[in-house]
Design a protein around this motif. Sequence first.
Motif, PDB file in Angstrom:
ATOM      1  N   GLY A 107       0.784  -1.228   0.000  1.00 14.86           N
ATOM      2  CA  GLY A 107       0.000   0.000   0.000  1.00 14.86           C
ATOM      3  C   GLY A 107       0.812   1.273   0.000  1.00 14.86           C
ATOM      4  O   GLY A 107       0.257   2.372  -0.165  1.00 14.86           O
ATOM      5  N   ARG A 108       2.144   1.168   0.158  1.00 17.06           N
ATOM      6  CA  ARG A 108       2.973   2.374   0.222  1.00 17.06           C
ATOM      7  C   ARG A 108       3.966   2.470  -0.925  1.00 17.06           C
ATOM      8  O   ARG A 108       4.605   3.500  -1.096  1.00 17.06           O
ATOM      9  N   GLY A 109       4.157   1.409  -1.690  1.00 17.89           N
ATOM     10  CA  GLY A 109       5.024   1.486  -2.851  1.00 17.89           C
ATOM     11  C   GLY A 109       6.307   0.692  -2.682  1.00 17.89           C
ATOM     12  O   GLY A 109       6.535   0.023  -1.676  1.00 17.89           O
ATOM     13  N   THR A 110       7.164   0.794  -3.704  1.00 18.58           N
ATOM     14  CA  THR A 110       8.395   0.019  -3.786  1.00 18.58           C
ATOM     15  C   THR A 110       9.539   0.933  -4.197  1.00 18.58           C
ATOM     16  O   THR A 110       9.351   1.869  -4.987  1.00 18.58           O
ATOM     17  N   ALA A 111      10.740   0.653  -3.678  1.00 18.09           N
ATOM     18  CA  ALA A 111      11.962   1.355  -4.079  1.00 18.09           C
ATOM     19  C   ALA A 111      13.006   0.320  -4.469  1.00 18.09           C
ATOM     20  O   ALA A 111      13.283  -0.603  -3.713  1.00 18.09           O
ATOM     21  N   VAL A 112      13.568   0.457  -5.685  1.00 23.86           N
ATOM     22  CA  VAL A 112      14.659  -0.403  -6.142  1.00 23.86           C
ATOM     23  C   VAL A 112      15.928   0.437  -6.137  1.00 23.86           C
ATOM     24  O   VAL A 112      15.981   1.511  -6.745  1.00 23.86           O
ATOM     25  N   ILE A 113      16.958  -0.046  -5.428  1.00 25.64           N
ATOM     26  CA  ILE A 113      18.203   0.701  -5.218  1.00 25.64           C
ATOM     27  C   ILE A 113      19.312   0.001  -5.988  1.00 25.64           C
ATOM     28  O   ILE A 113      19.604  -1.173  -5.759  1.00 25.64           O
ATOM     29  N   VAL A 114      19.937   0.730  -6.919  1.00 25.60           N
ATOM     30  CA  VAL A 114      21.009   0.189  -7.750  1.00 25.60           C
ATOM     31  C   VAL A 114      22.291   0.951  -7.420  1.00 25.60           C
ATOM     32  O   VAL A 114      22.332   2.182  -7.543  1.00 25.60           O
ATOM     33  N   ASP A 115      23.333   0.247  -6.990  1.00 20.63           N
ATOM     34  CA  ASP A 115      24.643   0.840  -6.719  1.00 20.63           C
ATOM     35  C   ASP A 115      25.611   0.436  -7.822  1.00 20.63           C
ATOM     36  O   ASP A 115      25.769  -0.762  -8.117  1.00 20.63           O
ATOM     37  N   LEU A 116      26.280   1.442  -8.426  1.00 26.83           N
ATOM     38  CA  LEU A 116      27.242   1.207  -9.499  1.00 26.83           C
ATOM     39  C   LEU A 116      28.592   1.761  -9.074  1.00 26.83           C
ATOM     40  O   LEU A 116      28.660   2.795  -8.394  1.00 26.83           O
ATOM     41  N   PRO A 117      29.711   1.122  -9.450  1.00 29.33           N
ATOM     42  CA  PRO A 117      31.029   1.575  -8.989  1.00 29.33           C
ATOM     43  C   PRO A 117      31.381   2.962  -9.508  1.00 29.33           C
ATOM     44  O   PRO A 117      31.047   3.324 -10.636  1.00 29.33           O
ATOM     45  N   ARG A 118      32.059   3.722  -8.666  1.00 29.40           N
ATOM     46  CA  ARG A 118      32.525   5.058  -9.045  1.00 29.40           C
ATOM     47  C   ARG A 118      33.671   4.936 -10.039  1.00 29.40           C
ATOM     48  O   ARG A 118      34.539   4.076  -9.913  1.00 29.40           O
ATOM     49  N   ALA A 119      33.683   5.795 -11.055  1.00 28.17           N
ATOM     50  CA  ALA A 119      34.749   5.784 -12.059  1.00 28.17           C
ATOM     51  C   ALA A 119      35.943   6.578 -11.544  1.00 28.17           C
ATOM     52  O   ALA A 119      35.795   7.578 -10.839  1.00 28.17           O
ATOM     53  N   GLY A 120      37.152   6.138 -11.910  1.00 26.11           N
ATOM     54  CA  GLY A 120      38.356   6.841 -11.498  1.00 26.11           C
ATOM     55  C   GLY A 120      38.712   8.005 -12.387  1.00 26.11           C
ATOM     56  O   GLY A 120      39.608   8.786 -12.074  1.00 26.11           O
ATOM     57  N   THR A 121      38.011   8.138 -13.539  1.00 25.70           N
ATOM     58  CA  THR A 121      38.262   9.247 -14.453  1.00 25.70           C
ATOM     59  C   THR A 121      36.959   9.970 -14.733  1.00 25.70           C
ATOM     60  O   THR A 121      35.872   9.444 -14.497  1.00 25.70           O
ATOM     61  N   MET A 122      37.089  11.191 -15.240  1.00 21.23           N
ATOM     62  CA  MET A 122      35.902  11.957 -15.585  1.00 21.23           C
ATOM     63  C   MET A 122      35.363  11.486 -16.934  1.00 21.23           C
ATOM     64  O   MET A 122      36.134  11.074 -17.806  1.00 21.23           O
ATOM     65  N   PRO A 123      34.036  11.542 -17.132  1.00 25.25           N
ATOM     66  CA  PRO A 123      33.480  11.132 -18.437  1.00 25.25           C
ATOM     67  C   PRO A 123      33.861  12.105 -19.531  1.00 25.25           C
ATOM     68  O   PRO A 123      34.089  13.298 -19.283  1.00 25.25           O
TER      69      PRO A 123
END
Length: 681
Positions: A525-541
């Motif tokens: 009745g209150r909803g769902t949250a999906v949490i995705v963790d991705l590794p931090r990049a060592g360089t800038m995009p």
Amino acid sequence: MARLDMVFAEQTGRAVEAVDLLVMGAQETVQAQLPRLEGVDEMLRRRIRGVRQLAAILIVNAAGRPIASTDPDRATTPPNLVAALLTRYRADPRAAMLISPPFRVADDRWNALLAHPIWAADGTLSGVAIGSINLAYFEDFYRAVELNENGAIVLTLRDGTVLARFPHVDTTIGTSFGNLPPFTEVLAHGLAGTLVMPSPVDGSTRITAIRALRAFPLVVMVSVEQGRILSDWRREALALVAGALSLGGAVVVLLLSLSRRSHDVEQLLAETHAAHDRAEQTKDRLLEQIAERERAEGELRQAQRIEAIGQLTGGVAHDFNNLLTVVLGNVEILQRRAMRHDTSGLADRLAAIRAAAERGATLTGHLLAFARRQPLLPRAIDLNAAIHGMRDLLDSALGLGTQISLRLADDLWPTMADQSQIELVILNLVLNARDAMPDGGIITIETTNHMLERARFADGPPAGDYVRVIIRDTGIGIPPEIIGRVFEPFFTTKPFGVGSGLGLSQVFGTTRQSGGEVQIESAIGRGTAVIVDLPRAGTMPLLQSSDSRPESLTGTSATILLVDDDDQVRAVTAAMLQDLGYNVRHVDCGEAALMVMAQDAAIDILLTDLVMPGMTGSRLAALARAQLPDLSVVFISGYADEIESALEPGDRVIRKPFAAADLYRTVEAALGERQRVSSNA
């Protein structure tokens, strides 16, 4: 037996449906490219490669002359049968799809033709699109199911003509059951039935389940010898009689001793109740096993359907990548020339064409990601920018009743991931959130930086810095008893046929393959949250410029041997390399490339397409290294299922479609690596 017949009929229908889709697709492709049909035969061969039930595709005109064909010697598309199909369509203009009687091909195998008419605008017959069906495919499939020694499975036309049989009896192929009254009576009153009829093979009386396919003029029959079934029934009846007699004897003994031993009666009653409980438990386990088998059958059919769609999608996207490579390459060459002549109006028009083609390249990337026909190529990306770039796609997918709210961190770290795959993860999660809100609601996409102090489980990602994206909905929530199963392949709470059960499992697999993890939180009745963790990049995009004009780049002096079987792709790639200042030699196959290297050892880089007819790019690279051990190799790929297995240390891959800047960076990186290896040697 009727249920088993239904399963065989459904699988047979799906296999024939795949043939029908490929034949109709070939017809549309040929009509779209008339009168220029160069390369169409090879395109059709690539499409049907790996489809075991389809031997060949043929498109003929009204006179029966081939327009396009994957069977140049007509071994599996006999001209006399094609002529017979043309005659039937002329005699009956209302006829649609037809399937011919079986005919023998090489190695004593049998095929049949599936045909669709092609009508001109004035209503006259202009040709026929034909697919040659490999009937041995169906016998191989039926063989995989272990029937008893007297069982048989037969595939016929609606008129009773036998197309395939397991166990195979060659003399029955092409004969007809149409003169057997039980067969005709069942099909005259419905699509399925069970009957007793004599076998035309050995004359034995057999119990036969018949089921006609709705979409195709085909019938699947499963039969077992009546004597075998009756003997099984007799054994069961004798066992029941023996059990009944034993039970009757027990009752007599119980009545005789009732007046003398009431205590014994109570004990016997207790034992009877216990036996009843055990019988109920056994029945429940049997019902569970039946339900599990039915679920497994449904999952198998769904997996086969998704695989067929994936093959078709991947093939179409691969062809589009070749076309887009030619378009983008020629546009960039024209842009460079327009810039040199300062024709700003023409340069703006070319920039608009290039931007549109690049959007098409992004779309084919999504198609290949869906078909799982390309490996992960992680790089540093700006996740906020990727989400903003998906906004139009997400809005169109949600409809009017659902809104999206973005809460994106201003100081978000760059993340290391494959952008097309992560976009597909976000799209899957947003569509799941939409389905969880049947009356509409709000979907919130939130990004934030996250430091993981320690691994949550043994094989999970290690402690470190991660970029977190959270997809929240205001829907109905997930019950606690099933939340632990939501990432299982094929698990779904949606009605059968609505969802594949693969969306969240793909999210889980892509996230773990990218070095991250995914969690889910939900309340009814209150909803769902999906949490995705991705590794931090060592360089800038790398910054993505909005300017669609080409960069001004000049490569080092190097000799490149270019190999690609597509003439247009090879021509535009060679022109781009020459504009960058490289010396280019180009050929259309691996054999020609080896001849060039045997005559000229001054080749710095081998730039080769990975998927080519005959000698593949990986095989060419292995032979080329035997001739020139210091040779650097760069692969060009529209898609590849096993690209990682083809790579050696120092090899690089450039995806179609590509720009001159992509070629420049990849070639220069390969040259730099070669120089470093030489200096360290």
